[in-house]
Structures are given as C-alpha cells and as structure tokens.
Motif scaffolding. Sequence first.
Motif, short mmCIF file in Angstrom:
data_model
loop_
_atom_site.label_atom_id
_atom_site.label_comp_id
_atom_site.label_asym_id
_atom_site.label_seq_id
_atom_site.Cartn_x
_atom_site.Cartn_y
_atom_site.Cartn_z
N LYS A 1 9.06 14.69 0.66
CA LYS A 1 9.00 14.12 -0.63
C LYS A 1 7.93 12.93 -0.90
O LYS A 1 7.08 12.72 0.15
N PRO A 2 7.45 12.82 -2.18
CA PRO A 2 6.32 11.93 -2.58
C PRO A 2 6.65 10.47 -1.87
O PRO A 2 7.69 10.09 -1.89
N ARG A 3 5.62 9.93 -0.91
CA ARG A 3 5.79 8.67 -0.43
C ARG A 3 6.83 8.48 0.67
O ARG A 3 7.15 7.21 1.07
N ASN A 4 7.43 9.57 1.07
CA ASN A 4 8.58 9.74 2.03
C ASN A 4 8.04 9.86 3.52
O ASN A 4 6.94 10.48 3.63
N LYS A 5 8.75 9.33 4.47
CA LYS A 5 8.40 9.38 5.59
C LYS A 5 9.31 10.81 6.39
O LYS A 5 10.40 10.60 6.09
N MET A 6 8.67 11.57 7.15
CA MET A 6 9.37 12.47 7.99
C MET A 6 9.49 12.00 9.39
O MET A 6 8.52 11.42 9.83
N SER A 7 10.68 12.49 9.96
CA SER A 7 10.71 12.21 11.18
C SER A 7 11.38 13.16 11.91
O SER A 7 12.13 13.84 11.51
N ALA A 8 10.95 13.71 13.29
CA ALA A 8 11.84 14.58 13.90
C ALA A 8 11.33 14.32 15.61
O ALA A 8 10.51 13.63 16.09
N THR A 9 12.20 14.96 16.37
CA THR A 9 12.27 14.40 17.95
C THR A 9 12.26 15.93 18.50
O THR A 9 13.24 16.82 18.19
N VAL A 10 11.30 16.27 19.45
CA VAL A 10 11.33 17.33 20.31
C VAL A 10 11.54 17.07 21.68
O VAL A 10 11.11 15.78 22.29
N SER A 11 11.87 18.07 22.43
CA SER A 11 12.10 17.81 23.75
C SER A 11 11.18 18.63 24.63
O SER A 11 11.25 19.95 24.42
#
Length: 319
Positions: free
Chosen positions: A275-285
């Motif tokens: 989304k606009p001006r939003n932060k995405m976050s993900a975690t991988v192993s």
Amino acid sequence: QFLKTKSSGINAEWPLRPGYSEVNGDIVYWILEEDGDMKIARVDSVAVGKMVATKAIGSDELVDVKSLYKAEEGSAREREQADKAAGQGARAYYLEEYYANHRHEQDIEFSLVPQSIKLGESMVLELRAQNHTDQEKSVKVTMTAAACSYMGDCGGDIKKLKNNIFLSAKQHSNCSLYVSPNDYIPILAPDGSLKLSVKAEVVGTSQIYTVTEQFHIRKPKIVLTPNKTIYKKGEQLKLKIQLTNPLHIPLTNAKIRLEASRNLKPINVNCGVIKPRNKMSATVSIKTKCCGRKLIVATFDSKELKDIQGESVIEIREK
C-alpha cells in the motif's frame, strides 16, 4: 590499448577515438536557427571524464583511476589534446569561431544548484544567475524537466517553465522549477531518472547558456536484518526483510529476489500489493551451507518501481 588515450590523444588509430571522447570529450550545445543554420551556444569542457572508476582488489571499495586515462582536467596538456580532437571534427570551423568570440569573461555566470532528489517527494530545480557587471541585466529562461529512461532516452516532458529574471548590478538571482510527485510519478519509468534542460538568454547581448543535467533519484533500500551475524555451518538463519513504499500509489506484483553465493539458490519472496507509504515485512529461514564471510543480496521488483536493492553480511563457521 585504452590507456593510450592519455599519451596518444586523438592522433591514435581509429579504435581509440571513441574511447578518447568517453574520457575527455567536450559537450557542445547547439542552437538550430529557423533558417536551418546552426550555431554553438556553449561548450562544456569539464562534464565528461569526471571519474573513471573500477572495483578495488580484495574489497568492494571504488577506486578512481582517472589519472591513468587522461591528463589533469584544465591543464595545458588536457586542453591541447581536446583542441586537437575538436580540430579534426566535421564542424571544426564552428568551434574555432566560437572560441575566438568567447575567450573573454561572460557578463552573467550561470550554474545549476546541486540537488538531492528523493523518490516520492517534491523537488525544486534551480538555476542560479550571477551578474558580474555594474549594469542591470535581464535574462529569459526556459527550464524543462523530462523523464529519462535507463539508457538515457527522453520519455516525455514532465513540466516546463518560461520566466524572465532581473539582475541588479553585482547581484544574483535564482529561477526555480517546482515539480511535485503528481507531476513525475505517472510519467517516470520504474527504472528511470529525471533530465533537466535549461536555456538562458541574456537580453541585449549574445550570451546564451544551455545545459542538460540528469538527476539520479534516490530510492529506498531494502533492509535485511539477520537474527545474528555469526552462524555455525548447517544452522538456520532467520532473515527479516523490510521495505517502505515511498510512493502515493500501491506497488503491484511486488516481489523480492534473495541470493547468497554458495548458500542460497535464488528465491523469490512474493509481497503481493504494498500500500502507499506503507512498510512491508517478511521473514525467511535459510540453512547455512558453506563457511566464510557471505553476502546476502536482495533485489526488489514491481510494476511501478524497480532497481531497489539491499544487502547484509554474515559469517559462517565450522561446527
């Protein structure tokens, strides 16, 4: 052979001539008259060859090897070679005439104000004019901001300004072009940059200043955060990935590609829509495989935004 451009100059064999122009060419700005005649508006002798860069041996540091390829900028030897090159061109007569009439100081000194442009924010592109005379001067200015592709081709005008600026004796003034995100985001390519073209004519004299400058737009970086920096071989590495969308529009078909030499085959992390001006976050192993100092590289891609990277360094040791 490319090193011969410094010692041999333009008199070397033909294959060296393109190399010479890339290292020490002068940029000539031309004006096409209504009757089809051409004249030189300005010669920029310092725009080409500001840096010749290579990667340092054994590190990621950048090394400037310009001194190996060209004489010192502005030195007698450098100017002698440049004049020889100009004298062998198809339009040598125009250059000789220009230099004969422009050896004296110009009444008005022009320069572009340095800019740091951040993607998704407004920008003000400025031309500075300094009057060196004891008389008032008037200048007609045209400024055009255009989208520029990765290869340097123009992709359409973003905004244009025509203005007159008045300079008191020994004073300076700025002409400013304001560009908002709504102006450039719909036109700018995902991997593009911004090109500014300026033409300034001093009223009542023959002085004309022209310049074209390409501005790099700073993009956000992918933040890679491992749960620790030192691992045992075979241990699981947990890597947090974060990226902020700098635009006021959503990023679609977003994905991040992860690579780590001899430890991770390239994998794609699907981010969907950011989304606009939003932060995405993900975690991988990731399972660590090979020992040593390892560089993890992430590259972001979407329909609206490309060419965003991030990296992190970890160390893997024997058990």
